[in-house]
Each structure stands twice: as structure tokens, then as C-alpha cells.
Write a protein that holds these residues in place. Structure first.
Motif, PDB file in Angstrom:
ATOM      1  N   ILE A  80       8.446  44.849 -54.829  1.00  0.00           N
ATOM      2  CA  ILE A  80       9.926  44.911 -54.807  1.00  0.00           C
ATOM      3  C   ILE A  80      10.307  43.546 -55.010  1.00  0.00           C
ATOM      4  O   ILE A  80      11.446  43.325 -55.811  1.00  0.00           O
ATOM      5  CB  ILE A  80      10.477  45.368 -53.375  1.00  0.00           C
ATOM      6  CG1 ILE A  80      10.088  46.798 -53.232  1.00  0.00           C
ATOM      7  CG2 ILE A  80      12.103  45.157 -53.344  1.00  0.00           C
ATOM      8  CD1 ILE A  80      10.255  47.315 -51.724  1.00  0.00           C
ATOM      9  N   LEU A 103      17.751  43.457 -54.057  1.00  0.00           N
ATOM     10  CA  LEU A 103      16.595  44.003 -54.130  1.00  0.00           C
ATOM     11  C   LEU A 103      15.414  42.848 -53.576  1.00  0.00           C
ATOM     12  O   LEU A 103      14.609  43.124 -52.873  1.00  0.00           O
ATOM     13  CB  LEU A 103      16.432  44.498 -55.359  1.00  0.00           C
ATOM     14  CG  LEU A 103      14.732  45.117 -55.603  1.00  0.00           C
ATOM     15  CD1 LEU A 103      15.009  46.576 -55.099  1.00  0.00           C
ATOM     16  CD2 LEU A 103      14.707  45.509 -57.264  1.00  0.00           C
ATOM     17  N   GLY A 107      12.738  43.016 -50.440  1.00  0.00           N
ATOM     18  CA  GLY A 107      11.201  42.525 -50.476  1.00  0.00           C
ATOM     19  C   GLY A 107      10.953  41.494 -49.356  1.00  0.00           C
ATOM     20  O   GLY A 107       9.795  41.465 -48.771  1.00  0.00           O
TER      21      GLY A 107
END
Length: 460
Positions: A80, A103, A107
Motif C-alpha cells: 500500500i 494512501l 500503509g
């Protein structure tokens, strides 16, 4: 290569990549903003989007690791983060870039906390101090190396390469994790506490976001203060309910364990001071003493040598004196080392500045290693996931709070001294304050039993 070395090194690479990415983008923000046709202040949305991603997903990282397996979640988190980095590199609009940073935050929220769970479950307790020592290096190097590296890449290449360099590191991490890390998970698969997840995610993300926006001029000051207060109120409300639940995501009952309490509460005070240094020291060298960004970056890098030296003698110091004595004595020395940065003046010899910065790497690195090791001293393997979630949320909040406290102290010092612009003499009160926070952790660690963490310190 032994597991106490290779597994922490794999996790350390992920942590280094995350820390480097966070500091590099700050240096390159003006150029990046012009390329996207935005004001640099507006582009700070990208920094806050990352913080929101952390705030939402850190509380649930332990449950996810227990449910789906630590290696699976760790590799997914790297994937990710890599996808977010790639999207950042190809972004051509503000909305796309902010979404990509969110995003990345998703992660990052899973990557490092789950990495700590992996280390705890894979490394014998007698080797845990050495393993955590490898893990703490990126936390100290990233903020130091990031700014000069970001300036170099942006000046001589292109800002997009800042994110593209994460791709090969991520691919290597994915391979090494699959090769060397066992996919441990817990047999008891409790259902996700959805109301608790929503409440903790909302509270932690609002608190982190409010702290990040304070003084940023991105939103009115009142809005940032309101976000922080609302976030804190929600978190207090959550913890009151969590104390009555059977297995909440963030369980405050872990704080009843002396070693965990010393690491999380005492460590949060220390991290307030440590979290302010990457912001305060380069600012003092550049704005206060008139150094170039490259010159100040080379000086701040000296702290890495102090941290490296600590790794060679840290385990021996712990074996001789034990966690309690080292945490108490070293908190004083670390606080004095951070406060001594306030002694810097343009007339001070460079060799003396470098020597003080080296000490400013040694003592905080030893404290960081002790705090991150003893947090697991009395935690059962089946509780490692939930304990890590709670510790990670508090750590992130304290690091963010450090920058705010340092910035507010600096502004107050500037105002009280009647200076129109930031000058050399404005910085010493700020360094004294952040150093004092490290010393404030002593009453917390003083309550530790004398034999706390004896197995980890390899003391008979």
C-alpha cells in the motif's frame, strides 16, 4: 544471518523509508507546489492527509495482524505504501496528490507497528534489546538525512524521484519479508469492535490532525484548536468505555503493567522532546545562525555517529545497570543533551557544535532503545497486537505534540524578547523546554521494580 539481525533490519528498512519520505517532502514542498500550480501553504494538505491516514488505521493495526497474520499485513502495508508512493510520483493535481498521501498514511499506519509485533514474536527476549537497537536507527537517521537528501533530489533531479526511490526499497522489503518472516497469528479471532474502531479512529485522527494544523496557517487557529480538543474528548470517552470492554482495540488496562506504563507514559514525555529536534535544530542553525540548508544538514547528521556508538555499548550498559537505572539516569543526560543545543551561537567553534550534536544522538538513542524494548517486557505474545496499537497511538501523538510545544515556545520567546524576526537568542528557551520534558519522565520510570526487564537486559 541470524534472525535477531535480519528481521529487525527488514522492519528498520520500512521505518527508514517512512521517516525519510515524511521529512524529504517537507524540504521539497515549495518546488512541488509550483509544479502543481498551488500555494505551498495549500499543499500542506498533503502532509495532513498522511497524518489522518495514520490516525484512522493505527488503532486497528494490532487486531488486523492477529486476524490475518503479521507477515501478511506487513507485506500488504508495504504494498500500500509503495502504491501510494507511485501515485504521488505521477500526480498532476492537488486532489490526486492528497489522495496518494492518504494512501501512504494507511500503509505507514500498519507497516511499522506490525513490524514491531513481528520482532517481538520472532526474537528471543534476551536478544530483544539488540534487535530494537537496529530498529531505532532509522527513527533517528530519517529526520536527519531526509532534508538534505530532499533538497539534493529536488535541485538536481526532480521532486517525483523522491517517491520513486521508495519503489525498489519496497520491492526488496516484500521479498525479504516473504523469505525470512513467519506469518504468526493468534488463534483467538475476536470480531472487530466496529463502534470502538470508529470512535478510536475518529478521536486519534482528529487529535493528530489538529496538532498538525496548529501554526500551519492552513486553517484558522480556532479550527485547529477545536479539532484537537474534540479529538481529545472523543479519546477520553473511548478509553472510559474501553476500560469496561473485554478486548478493546486500545486497552488502557495495559497501563497497569509497570514496564508498559513506563515505556508508554514516560516515553511519551521523552518523545515530546525528541520529536521537536528535527524541526527545531535545523531552524536554529539556518534562521538563527545563518547557515545554508546543506551546511546545517551536515551538522545534524553528526547525531548519527552518536547513535551508532550507542549501539555498540548500549546492551552492555543495560546488562550492568538495568532498565530502571538507565532510564532514570539517561533521561537526565538526554534532557541536558537536548537543552545544550540552545548554547549554539555563531561564535561557537564548529568542532564544539559537532561534539554536542554527537552527544545529542547518543543519549536519546539509548533512551529510545530502552523504551521500545521494555514495552514488551511483561506483555504476553497473544496481547502483543493490542499492546502495540495503544503504544503506537500514544507515540504518534507525543511526537506531534513535541513540534507544537517547540514552535509555541519559540514564538513566545521571540515575542517576549521583542524581536521582529527570529534571531539566535530566541532558540535557547525552546531547547530548554523540550529538554525538560525528557527529564519529566524520571518520576514515571522511578516507579519501575529494580529487576524490571532483567531477562531482556541479560542480568542474573
Amino acid at each position: 544471518m541470524s534472525r535477531p539481525f535480519i528481521i529487525p533490519l527488514i522492519v528498520a528498512c520500512a521505518l527508514f523509508m517512512e521517516n525519510m519520505d515524511a521529512t524529504v517532502i517537507s524540504t521539497s514542498l515549495p518546488v512541488l507546489a509550483r509544479d502543481l500550480g498551488q500555494n505551498p501553504i495549500t499543499l500542506k494538505l498533503a502532509l495532513t492527509a498522511y497524518v489522518v491516514g495514520l490516525g484512522v488505521f493505527i488503532p486497528v493495526c494490532g487486531w488486523v495482524a492477529d486476524r490475518f497474520g503479521a507477515r501478511t499485513v506487513f507485506r500488504t502495508a508495504i504494498g500500500i505504501f509503495m502504491a501510494g508512493s507511485l501515485l504521488c510520483a505521477v500526480s498532476s493535481s492537488l486532489a490526486a496528490f492528497v489522495g496518494a498521501r492518504f494512501l501512504q498514511g494507511m500503509g505507514g499506519a500498519m507497516m511499522v507497528p506490525v513490524g514491531r509485533i513481528i520482532i517481538f514474536r520472532a526474537v528471543p527476549r534476551a536478544d530483544l534489546v539488540k534487535a530494537i537497537g537496529y530498529l531505532t536507527m532509522p527513527a533517528l537517521f530519517g529526520p536527519v538525512i531526509g532534508p538534505p537528501l530532499g533538497g539534493f533530489i529536488t535541485t538536481y533531479f526532480h521532486w517525483r524521484w523522491i517517491f520513486l526511490v521508495n519503489i525498489p526499497v519496497s520491492l526488496l522489503g516484500l521479498y525479504l519479508a516473504g523469505r525470512f518472516i513467519t506469518n504468526t497469528r493468534e488463534d483467538s479471532q475476536d470480531p472487530l469492535d466496529v463502534p470502538g474502531f470508529i470512535t478510536s479512529a475518529l478521536g486519534s485522527s482528529l487529535t493528530m490532525l489538529g496538532l498538525a494544523l496548529l501554526g500551519s496557517h492552513l486553517v484558522p487557529l480556532g479550527w485547529a484548536v477545536a479539532m484537537t480538543i474534540v479529538g481529545v474528548v472523543i479519546m477520553v470517552w473511548y478509553f472510559k468505555g474501553a476500560a469496561q470492554a473485554s478486548r478493546p482495540l486500545l486497552d488502557p488496562r495495559f497501563l497497569q503493567i509497570p514496564t508498559f506504563r513506563a515505556s508508554v507514559l514516560g516515553g511519551s514525555l521523552f518523545r515530546i522532546g525528541l520529536g521537536s529536534v528535527p524541526f527545531l535544530l535545523p531552524l536554529a542553525l539556518q534562521e538563527g545562525m545563518g547557515m545554508s540548508a546543506f551546511h546545517s544538514g551536515m551538522i545534524t547528521c553528526a547525531s548519527a555517529f552518536g547513535a551508532l556508538f550507542m549501539k555498540s555499548i548500549g546492551p552492555r550498559v543495560l546488562k550492568r545497570y538495568g532498565f530502571r537505572n538507565v532510564l532514570m539516569g539517561n533521561a537526565l543526560l538526554a534532557g541536558l543533551a537536548l537543552a545544550s543545543f540552545g548554547l549554539f551561537t555563531s561564535a561557537m567553534p564548529i568542532w564544539l557544535i559537532l561534539a554536542i550534536v554527537v552527544l545529542g544522538g547518543f543519549f536519546p538513542s539509548l533512551q529510545f532503545t530502552c523504551l521500545n524494548s521494555i514495552v514488551y517486557a511483561d506483555i504476553r505474545s497473544e496481547d502483543a497486537g493490542r499492546a502495540t496499537s495503544l503504544a503506537s497511538v500514544v507515540q504518534q501523538l507525543s511526537l506531534g505534540l513535541g513540534v507544537i510545544i517547540a514552535g509555541m515556545t519559540l514564538q513566545l520567546s521571540n515575542h517576549l524578547q521583542g524581536h521582529v524576526h527570529i534571531t539566535e537568542s530566541d532558540f535557547w528557551p525552546a531547547f530548554v523546554v523540550v529538554g525538560f520534558f525528557s527529564i519529566l519522565s524520571i518520576p514515571v520510570t522511578r516507579r519501575l521494580p529494580h529487576d524490571a526487564g532483567a531477562e531482556m537486559a541479560q542480568r542474573s
